[in-house]
Design a protein around this motif. Structure first.
Motif, mmCIF file in Angstrom:
data_model
loop_
_atom_site.group_PDB
_atom_site.id
_atom_site.type_symbol
_atom_site.label_atom_id
_atom_site.label_comp_id
_atom_site.label_asym_id
_atom_site.label_seq_id
_atom_site.Cartn_x
_atom_site.Cartn_y
_atom_site.Cartn_z
ATOM 1 N N MET A 24 86.599 -112.210 55.360
ATOM 2 C CA MET A 24 87.409 -111.766 54.217
ATOM 3 C C MET A 24 88.832 -112.322 54.296
ATOM 4 N N MET A 25 89.118 -113.086 55.348
ATOM 5 C CA MET A 25 90.440 -113.671 55.492
ATOM 6 C C MET A 25 90.624 -114.874 54.557
ATOM 7 N N SER A 26 91.883 -115.143 54.241
ATOM 8 C CA SER A 26 92.220 -116.314 53.433
ATOM 9 C C SER A 26 93.598 -116.803 53.851
ATOM 10 N N GLU A 27 93.677 -118.061 54.268
ATOM 11 C CA GLU A 27 94.966 -118.621 54.681
ATOM 12 C C GLU A 27 95.889 -118.842 53.493
ATOM 13 N N ASN A 28 95.333 -119.110 52.342
ATOM 14 C CA ASN A 28 96.135 -119.508 51.195
ATOM 15 C C ASN A 28 96.462 -118.373 50.228
#
Length: 331
Positions: free
Chosen positions: A31-35
């Motif tokens: 569920m992570m997102s760098e952007n």
């Protein structure tokens, strides 16, 4: 958890604790997102809100019960939870809900746009995950379920506030929006385990019946529950003008005066103080709540019957007990 007073759901969670820890770790990672940092913020608000994880546990239990020993069931269980979470985010926007699992909804804390777009992101993540095990049939089952869920939600939207809605349409709605994911969750377990087709069908039937029971119980509790511990307030369905099974049955039995009441409150949405109490009086007068409770018990019995045909296994008995646990909320 060793207490003999533990619920069937708690006992199931205890047996599956190691697998669920892997599922939860995978969910947090995917569920992570760098952007777009808002994605994990919104997702975590709902996923970490204390949901029971019934659906992914059903995937894990079905796979283990059928002798599966790989790790694909972890990814498929996470897929099921992502699909479920995405639908909740979208549902809260459609229903203009302010409360979910006892907490403010994401659309209230952020906005509708964030909830819709993060829900879309979770659906995309779910499709990425369901591809990874490389099982075409499991992919077909879960992708079809996602389509059926959306279809059920749209059907509910078009049937909303229409007093001509029948029980058959209601069943189509709940089979789509709720039971489809339950049955997919249980069906993919025996599929990846390479189980005989009779076991695949039995676990599909179990998930279908349990999902129907689960939704009917939820609809009953909106009028016959205590209003706390459900993640919503007593009478939310009435205020949102949803034609659930108790209301459909009360309308079918209504005289002219009662029908005028339903047309005003549900059909036109002209609600005032005391209307919820009067609605509950009508539901009781016509036995709509009692008959809805009986229907929920029927589907719980169907779920138990479906798993009874499976080979003897402790997890089989836990799934059977889970059906009783779901319907016990209306007792």
């Amino acid at each position: 958890m060793t207490s003999t007073r533990a619920t069937p759901l708690e006992r199931l969670a205890d047996v599956l604790a190691d697998d669920m820890a892997q599922v939860n770790a995978l969910i947090r990672a995917r569920m992570m997102s760098e952007n777009a940092p808002r994605i994990p913020e919104v997702t975590a608000h709902l996923i970490e809100a204390g949901g029971k994880r019934i659906r992914p546990m059903m995937t894990l239990a079905a796979a283990r019960m059928c002798g599966y020993e790989g790790d694909a069931h972890i990814k498929l269980a996470a897929t099921v939870e992502f699909i479920h979470t995405a639908t909740l985010l979208h549902d809260d926007v459609v229903d203009e809900s302010a409360k979910r699992r006892g907490r403010p909804t994401a659309n209230l804390l952020w906005d509708n746009k964030s909830s819709v777009l993060v829900g879309d992101y979770l659906f995309a993540r779910a499709f990425q995950l369901m591809v990874e095990p490389g099982n075409l049939r499991a992919l077909s089952i879960l992708s079809n379920a996602a389509a059926v869920i959306a279809e059920g939600e749209v059907l509910q939207l078009t049937a909303a506030q229409n007093l001509a809605t029948t029980e058959a349409t209601y069943m189509q709605v709940i089979r789509g929006k709720t039971a489809a994911l339950f049955s997919a969750a249980t069906q993919v377990g025996p599929v990846i385990a390479g189980s005989p087709e009779a076991q695949v069908q039995a676990l599909y039937d179990y998930g279908d019946a349990l999902g129907i029971c689960f939704q009917i119980v939820d609809d009953y509790l909106d009028y016959g529950g205590a209003g706390d511990g459900l993640g919503k307030n007593l009478g939310d369905d009435f205020r949102e003008r949803k034609l659930t099974l108790p209301v459909i049955r009360a309308i079918a039995a209504a005289d002219a005066t009662e029908r005028t009441f339903w047309e005003r409150t549900i059909g036109r949405g002209q609600q005032q103080d005391g209307d919820l109490d009067h609605a509950m009086t009508l539901l009781t007068r016509h036995g709509a709540l009692a008959s809805t409770r009986d229907t929920a018990r029927h589907w719980a019995a169907q779920a138990r019957k479906s798993v009874a045909a499976l080979p003897d296994h402790p997890l089989r008995d836990m799934l059977a007990d889970l059906a009783d646990f779901v319907v016990a909320r209306v007792n």
